[in-house]
Design a protein around this motif. Structure first.
Motif, PDB file in Angstrom:
ATOM      1  N   GLU A 145       0.831  -1.202   0.000  1.00  0.00           N
ATOM      2  CA  GLU A 145       0.000   0.000   0.000  1.00  0.00           C
ATOM      3  C   GLU A 145       0.865   1.250   0.000  1.00  0.00           C
ATOM      4  O   GLU A 145       1.937   1.262   0.558  1.00  0.00           O
ATOM      5  N   ARG A 146       0.347   2.269  -0.671  1.00  0.00           N
ATOM      6  CA  ARG A 146       1.042   3.549  -0.625  1.00  0.00           C
ATOM      7  C   ARG A 146       0.079   4.599  -0.099  1.00  0.00           C
ATOM      8  O   ARG A 146      -1.024   4.742  -0.608  1.00  0.00           O
ATOM      9  N   HIS A 147       0.486   5.280   0.951  1.00  0.00           N
ATOM     10  CA  HIS A 147      -0.380   6.269   1.587  1.00  0.00           C
ATOM     11  C   HIS A 147       0.339   7.600   1.714  1.00  0.00           C
ATOM     12  O   HIS A 147       1.564   7.658   1.786  1.00  0.00           O
ATOM     13  N   ASN A 148      -0.456   8.655   1.777  1.00  0.00           N
ATOM     14  CA  ASN A 148       0.115   9.980   1.987  1.00  0.00           C
ATOM     15  C   ASN A 148       0.636  10.120   3.412  1.00  0.00           C
ATOM     16  O   ASN A 148       0.230   9.397   4.308  1.00  0.00           O
ATOM     17  N   CYS A 152       3.099  14.554  12.391  1.00  0.00           N
ATOM     18  CA  CYS A 152       2.841  14.212  13.789  1.00  0.00           C
ATOM     19  C   CYS A 152       2.738  15.515  14.584  1.00  0.00           C
ATOM     20  O   CYS A 152       3.560  16.415  14.429  1.00  0.00           O
ATOM     21  N   ASP A 153       1.718  15.601  15.424  1.00  0.00           N
ATOM     22  CA  ASP A 153       1.502  16.829  16.203  1.00  0.00           C
ATOM     23  C   ASP A 153       2.532  17.019  17.312  1.00  0.00           C
ATOM     24  O   ASP A 153       2.620  18.091  17.893  1.00  0.00           O
ATOM     25  N   VAL A 154       3.296  15.999  17.625  1.00  0.00           N
ATOM     26  CA  VAL A 154       4.305  16.138  18.683  1.00  0.00           C
ATOM     27  C   VAL A 154       5.697  16.403  18.102  1.00  0.00           C
ATOM     28  O   VAL A 154       6.307  17.428  18.369  1.00  0.00           O
ATOM     29  N   CYS A 155       6.209  15.512  17.272  1.00  0.00           N
ATOM     30  CA  CYS A 155       7.577  15.687  16.764  1.00  0.00           C
ATOM     31  C   CYS A 155       7.622  16.467  15.449  1.00  0.00           C
ATOM     32  O   CYS A 155       8.682  16.933  15.044  1.00  0.00           O
ATOM     33  N   GLY A 156       6.474  16.601  14.781  1.00  0.00           N
ATOM     34  CA  GLY A 156       6.431  17.381  13.544  1.00  0.00           C
ATOM     35  C   GLY A 156       6.956  16.653  12.330  1.00  0.00           C
ATOM     36  O   GLY A 156       7.063  17.245  11.244  1.00  0.00           O
ATOM     37  N   GLU A 157       7.304  15.377  12.487  1.00  0.00           N
ATOM     38  CA  GLU A 157       7.863  14.635  11.353  1.00  0.00           C
ATOM     39  C   GLU A 157       6.751  14.013  10.504  1.00  0.00           C
ATOM     40  O   GLU A 157       5.727  13.583  11.046  1.00  0.00           O
ATOM     41  N   PRO A 158       6.960  13.972   9.174  1.00  0.00           N
ATOM     42  CA  PRO A 158       5.962  13.324   8.314  1.00  0.00           C
ATOM     43  C   PRO A 158       5.874  11.839   8.640  1.00  0.00           C
ATOM     44  O   PRO A 158       6.899  11.182   8.846  1.00  0.00           O
ATOM     45  N   VAL A 159       4.652  11.326   8.675  1.00  0.00           N
ATOM     46  CA  VAL A 159       4.442   9.913   8.989  1.00  0.00           C
ATOM     47  C   VAL A 159       3.284   9.392   8.136  1.00  0.00           C
ATOM     48  O   VAL A 159       2.313  10.117   7.895  1.00  0.00           O
ATOM     49  N   MET A 160       3.431   8.150   7.655  1.00  0.00           N
ATOM     50  CA  MET A 160       2.388   7.552   6.822  1.00  0.00           C
ATOM     51  C   MET A 160       1.066   7.578   7.586  1.00  0.00           C
ATOM     52  O   MET A 160       1.008   7.163   8.755  1.00  0.00           O
TER      53      MET A 160
END
Ligand SMILES: [Zn+2]
Ligand SMILES: [Zn+2]
Length: 182
Positions: A145-148, A152-160
């Motif tokens: 699967e490929r998801h956008n 993350c509201d805490v660390c700010g890093e992009p996460v699937m």
């Protein structure tokens, strides 16, 4: 890697370079991969047209990845933690599959031989002496699967997006979520 006269075939050399050394486990994976591709009459996977299910996470799996193109990164390598030298290869979309299970080995022979000699012995064995082979049709699992990504509201890093969870009105990645639960 010039000091490897026993590793003659270029495909095997690629496997050794990827894995880091020549060993019996790598030889088992290499042989399983070659035999699997041959039995299915298919070639190394560019995308997800070939699937491999491995039932261990030993040296052998590196040989499988190099030779078949079924890799951890592409998602067409499925790991089942059964501790068995069993390798199943299947082609999409038909699900035509072959399962290779390593036959019991002579432990006394392995103890007597060097690691290199044990590996070379594995490479030279007839397929049916090395593996129990079974052909069948596999119910194919869905492709990777490929998801956008979301932030993350805490660390700010992009996460699937499918790997987040909601906590206290926030969207959290797994590591941040685990810290919240401690
Ligand atoms: Zn190894
Ligand atoms: Zn986070």
């Amino acid at each position: 890697m010039n000091d490897m006269p026993f590793v003659a075939h270029p495909d095997l050399q690629r496997a050794v370079l990827f894995h880091g050394h020549y060993c019996p486990g790598l030889a088992i994976g290499y042989r399983a991969a070659i035999e699997g591709l041959t039995l299915l009459g298919t070639e190394r996977a560019e995308d997800e047209e070939l699937l491999c299910i491995v039932e261990n996470d030993s040296c052998a799996v590196d040989g499988i990845q190099v030779i078949t193109g079924c890799t951890f990164g592409k998602g067409n390598l499925v790991f089942r933690d059964y501790g068995k030298h069993v390798y199943t290869f299947a082609v999409r979309p038909s699900g035509r599959a072959v399962r290779l299970s390593l036959r019991p080995r002579d432990n006394a022979e392995s103890d007597r031989l060097s690691r290199d000699d044990t590996a070379s012995r594995i490479l030279s064995k007839a397929r049916d002496d090395l593996f129990d082979v079974r052909e069948f049709t596999l119910d194919m699992p869905p492709t990777a699967e490929r998801h956008n990504s979301v932030l993350c509201d805490v660390c700010g890093e992009p996460v699937m997006s499918t790997r987040t969870h909601r906590f206290g009105g926030q969207t959290l990645c797994r590591p941040c979520g685990e810290q919240h639960h401690e």
